[in-house]
Design a protein around this motif. Structure first.
Motif, PDB file in Angstrom:
ATOM      1  N   PRO A  38      48.316  46.896  42.076  1.00 34.08           N
ATOM      2  CA  PRO A  38      47.819  46.235  43.288  1.00 34.08           C
ATOM      3  C   PRO A  38      48.075  47.024  44.556  1.00 34.08           C
ATOM      4  N   GLY A  39      49.059  47.952  44.513  1.00 37.00           N
ATOM      5  CA  GLY A  39      49.344  48.769  45.686  1.00 37.00           C
ATOM      6  C   GLY A  39      48.171  49.621  46.126  1.00 37.00           C
ATOM      7  N   ARG A  40      47.189  49.830  45.239  1.00 38.80           N
ATOM      8  CA  ARG A  40      46.011  50.610  45.613  1.00 38.80           C
ATOM      9  C   ARG A  40      45.197  49.929  46.710  1.00 38.80           C
ATOM     10  N   CYS A  41      45.409  48.631  46.878  1.00 37.73           N
ATOM     11  CA  CYS A  41      44.696  47.917  47.946  1.00 37.73           C
ATOM     12  C   CYS A  41      45.008  48.519  49.311  1.00 37.73           C
ATOM     13  N   ALA A  42      46.214  49.066  49.479  1.00 39.46           N
ATOM     14  CA  ALA A  42      46.595  49.643  50.769  1.00 39.46           C
ATOM     15  C   ALA A  42      45.749  50.853  51.120  1.00 39.46           C
ATOM     16  N   ALA A  43      45.224  51.532  50.108  1.00 45.14           N
ATOM     17  CA  ALA A  43      44.429  52.731  50.348  1.00 45.14           C
ATOM     18  C   ALA A  43      42.965  52.410  50.630  1.00 45.14           C
ATOM     19  N   PHE A  44      42.448  51.319  50.073  1.00 50.42           N
ATOM     20  CA  PHE A  44      41.030  51.043  50.304  1.00 50.42           C
ATOM     21  C   PHE A  44      40.776  49.895  51.273  1.00 50.42           C
ATOM     22  N   LEU A  45      41.826  49.142  51.676  1.00 49.41           N
ATOM     23  CA  LEU A  45      41.604  48.056  52.629  1.00 49.41           C
ATOM     24  C   LEU A  45      41.020  48.549  53.957  1.00 49.41           C
ATOM     25  N   PRO A  46      41.483  49.683  54.530  1.00 52.86           N
ATOM     26  CA  PRO A  46      40.866  50.151  55.776  1.00 52.86           C
ATOM     27  C   PRO A  46      39.359  50.361  55.657  1.00 52.86           C
ATOM     28  N   ALA A  66      43.399  42.738  35.062  1.00 55.64           N
ATOM     29  CA  ALA A  66      43.708  41.322  35.286  1.00 55.64           C
ATOM     30  C   ALA A  66      43.220  40.831  36.646  1.00 55.64           C
ATOM     31  N   GLY A  67      42.622  41.715  37.441  1.00 66.21           N
ATOM     32  CA  GLY A  67      42.029  41.306  38.703  1.00 66.21           C
ATOM     33  C   GLY A  67      42.944  41.341  39.905  1.00 66.21           C
ATOM     34  N   LEU A  68      44.093  41.986  39.814  1.00 68.45           N
ATOM     35  CA  LEU A  68      45.038  41.971  40.933  1.00 68.45           C
ATOM     36  C   LEU A  68      44.502  42.676  42.178  1.00 68.45           C
ATOM     37  N   ILE A  74      55.529  34.621  48.829  1.00 68.03           N
ATOM     38  CA  ILE A  74      55.570  35.303  47.526  1.00 68.03           C
ATOM     39  C   ILE A  74      54.797  36.606  47.501  1.00 68.03           C
ATOM     40  N   ALA A  75      53.934  36.837  48.485  1.00 71.20           N
ATOM     41  CA  ALA A  75      53.056  38.009  48.443  1.00 71.20           C
ATOM     42  C   ALA A  75      53.835  39.303  48.642  1.00 71.20           C
ATOM     43  N   PRO A  76      53.484  40.336  47.897  1.00 67.12           N
ATOM     44  CA  PRO A  76      54.109  41.651  48.118  1.00 67.12           C
ATOM     45  C   PRO A  76      53.572  42.300  49.387  1.00 67.12           C
ATOM     46  N   VAL A  77      54.353  43.219  49.948  1.00 69.76           N
ATOM     47  CA  VAL A  77      53.920  44.043  51.061  1.00 69.76           C
ATOM     48  C   VAL A  77      53.885  45.480  50.563  1.00 69.76           C
ATOM     49  N   PHE A 106      57.221  47.908  39.863  1.00 67.49           N
ATOM     50  CA  PHE A 106      57.446  46.794  38.937  1.00 67.49           C
ATOM     51  C   PHE A 106      57.613  45.488  39.713  1.00 67.49           C
ATOM     52  N   ALA A 107      58.404  45.526  40.774  1.00 66.31           N
ATOM     53  CA  ALA A 107      58.656  44.317  41.562  1.00 66.31           C
ATOM     54  C   ALA A 107      57.378  43.821  42.237  1.00 66.31           C
ATOM     55  N   ARG A 108      56.585  44.746  42.777  1.00 67.54           N
ATOM     56  CA  ARG A 108      55.380  44.291  43.466  1.00 67.54           C
ATOM     57  C   ARG A 108      54.308  43.840  42.479  1.00 67.54           C
ATOM     58  N   LEU A 109      54.313  44.382  41.266  1.00 67.04           N
ATOM     59  CA  LEU A 109      53.400  43.860  40.246  1.00 67.04           C
ATOM     60  C   LEU A 109      53.725  42.401  39.949  1.00 67.04           C
ATOM     61  N   ARG A 110      54.997  42.116  39.757  1.00 64.31           N
ATOM     62  CA  ARG A 110      55.392  40.738  39.462  1.00 64.31           C
ATOM     63  C   ARG A 110      55.027  39.801  40.613  1.00 64.31           C
ATOM     64  N   ALA A 111      55.198  40.269  41.844  1.00 61.96           N
ATOM     65  CA  ALA A 111      54.842  39.437  42.988  1.00 61.96           C
ATOM     66  C   ALA A 111      53.332  39.218  43.048  1.00 61.96           C
ATOM     67  N   ALA A 112      52.558  40.272  42.783  1.00 61.05           N
ATOM     68  CA  ALA A 112      51.096  40.142  42.804  1.00 61.05           C
ATOM     69  C   ALA A 112      50.613  39.207  41.706  1.00 61.05           C
ATOM     70  N   VAL A 113      51.272  39.234  40.559  1.00 61.99           N
ATOM     71  CA  VAL A 113      50.911  38.314  39.472  1.00 61.99           C
ATOM     72  C   VAL A 113      51.130  36.878  39.922  1.00 61.99           C
ATOM     73  N   GLN A 114      52.215  36.613  40.628  1.00 59.61           N
ATOM     74  CA  GLN A 114      52.466  35.267  41.148  1.00 59.61           C
ATOM     75  C   GLN A 114      51.347  34.820  42.083  1.00 59.61           C
ATOM     76  N   VAL A 115      50.929  35.724  42.967  1.00 57.48           N
ATOM     77  CA  VAL A 115      49.850  35.404  43.901  1.00 57.48           C
ATOM     78  C   VAL A 115      48.561  35.119  43.135  1.00 57.48           C
ATOM     79  N   ALA A 116      48.251  35.972  42.162  1.00 61.37           N
ATOM     80  CA  ALA A 116      46.993  35.833  41.421  1.00 61.37           C
ATOM     81  C   ALA A 116      46.968  34.572  40.560  1.00 61.37           C
ATOM     82  N   ARG A 117      48.117  34.143  40.093  1.00 59.45           N
ATOM     83  CA  ARG A 117      48.154  32.909  39.313  1.00 59.45           C
ATOM     84  C   ARG A 117      47.829  31.688  40.174  1.00 59.45           C
TER      85      ARG A 117
END
Length: 319
Positions: A95-103, A121-123, A148-151, A203-214
């Motif tokens: 999900p961290g790839r969002c930081a590169a394409f959000l701009p 999984a759509g994160l 709960i969202a990762p930064v 690993f930590a931000r994946l788990r946080a993103a999974v929480q958001v996506a759920r």
């Protein structure tokens, strides 16, 4: 088996060195070990890659902390490991790839309809649910996800057009050959095992993103990008800007002619096409970007290079 050995030596030298001491050691070991090369040679060529082997072994046996543990695991559980390797793929849903394409998304006229190819999984379909830290500028997660969202941290060049707010996304869908289910423990465990052992922050931000996506489950449908993408595009709202995007997906289509045909089809559809791939995937586009930057992806919009990006979204170098 020489080609397999060279593949693992290159992985150790180019990809793992400086990023994963364990995987660098294991890849060098595999390249020089007959029983490991024999095991791999019995698998289809597209299932012999290092990331798949190491993730499958960890999925079955846990993370080996030494060459001895690796050899024991492969010797005792070869069949189970092989079964994982032929039934699963390297669906790294970073999900961290969002930081590169959000701009880039924020420069497009909204509202937006997002379609991700190779969505896993759509994160990455939820860029408007996360927070971002580009060092000189930050964007906090929306209030409904803030707890709960990762930064995601991303080193951005001075000329990168960093957004002050999230884009308006009114519709989203993903396409994947084998979508992963976030309510399935085995699928989530597979996503976790695809993260390299030393990458604790990922690993930590994946788990946080999974929480958001759920809590805000993105729709991901099964299908092949070469046959089923047009149907998904047709479903998007007519009053929204349709954006088709993908990261580290087209490299799994081996034939360059097929890749080029996909590129032509994207440009001809009239949607906004955002491609974030290794520069070798579309050499024609890479030629426009200047000198190749090692271990970086090239971000293109409708075939025009706009930035070099870190494979996990950790860097954005605007052209």
């Amino acid at each position: 088996m020489n080609s397999i050995a060279e593949r693992y030596r290159r992985f150790a030298r180019v990809e793992a060195a400086g990023r994963s001491p364990l995987y660098e050691t294991l890849a060098k070991h595999v390249a020089g070990t007959q029983h490991a090369l024999t095991f791999l040679s019995r698998l289809p060529r597209d299932r012999q890659q290092p990331n798949l082997l190491f993730a499958a072994l960890r999925h079955v046996c846990g993370t080996p902390m030494s060459i001895t543990e690796f050899d024991e695991a492969l010797g005792e559980h070869a069949q189970a490991i092989a079964e994982v390797m032929v039934t699963r793929t390297t669906q790294t849903n970073e999900p961290g790839r969002c930081a590169a394409f959000l701009p880039s998304l924020c420069q497009m006229q909204g509202p937006l309809a997002l379609i991700e190819v190779g969505a896993s999984a759509g994160l990455c379909l939820l860029p408007d649910a996360y927070g971002y830290d580009w060092e000189r500028q930050q964007l906090a997660p929306p209030s409904q996800f803030g707890a709960i969202a990762p930064v995601f941290h991303c080193h951005a060049s001075e000329n990168a057009p960093l957004p002050l707010q999230h884009p308006e996304i009114v519709w989203r869908a993903g396409l994947d050959l084998n979508p992963l289910d976030l309510s399935n423990h085995e699928d989530v465990a597979w996503l976790e095992n695809l993260i390299w052992p030393e990458h604790h922050e990922r690993f930590a931000r994946l788990r946080a993103a999974v929480q958001v996506a759920r809590k805000n489950r993105p729709r991901v449908v099964a299908g092949d990008l070469r046959q089923d993408l047009s149907g998904l595009i047709a479903e998007a709202p007519s009053d929204a800007t349709v954006v088709v995007f993908h990261t580290a997906v087209l490299s799994y289509i081996a034939d360059q002619n097929d890749r080029d045909a996909f590129a032509r089809s994207m440009i001809d559809t009239g949607v906004v096409w955002l491609s974030n791939e290794s520069p070798g995937v579309f050499p024609e586009f890479a030629e426009k970007a200047g000198p190749i930057r090692e271990n970086m992806f090239l971000l293109n919009i409708n075939g025009q290079p706009v930035a070099w990006t870190g494979p996990h979204g950790q860097e954005l170098q605007w052209l």
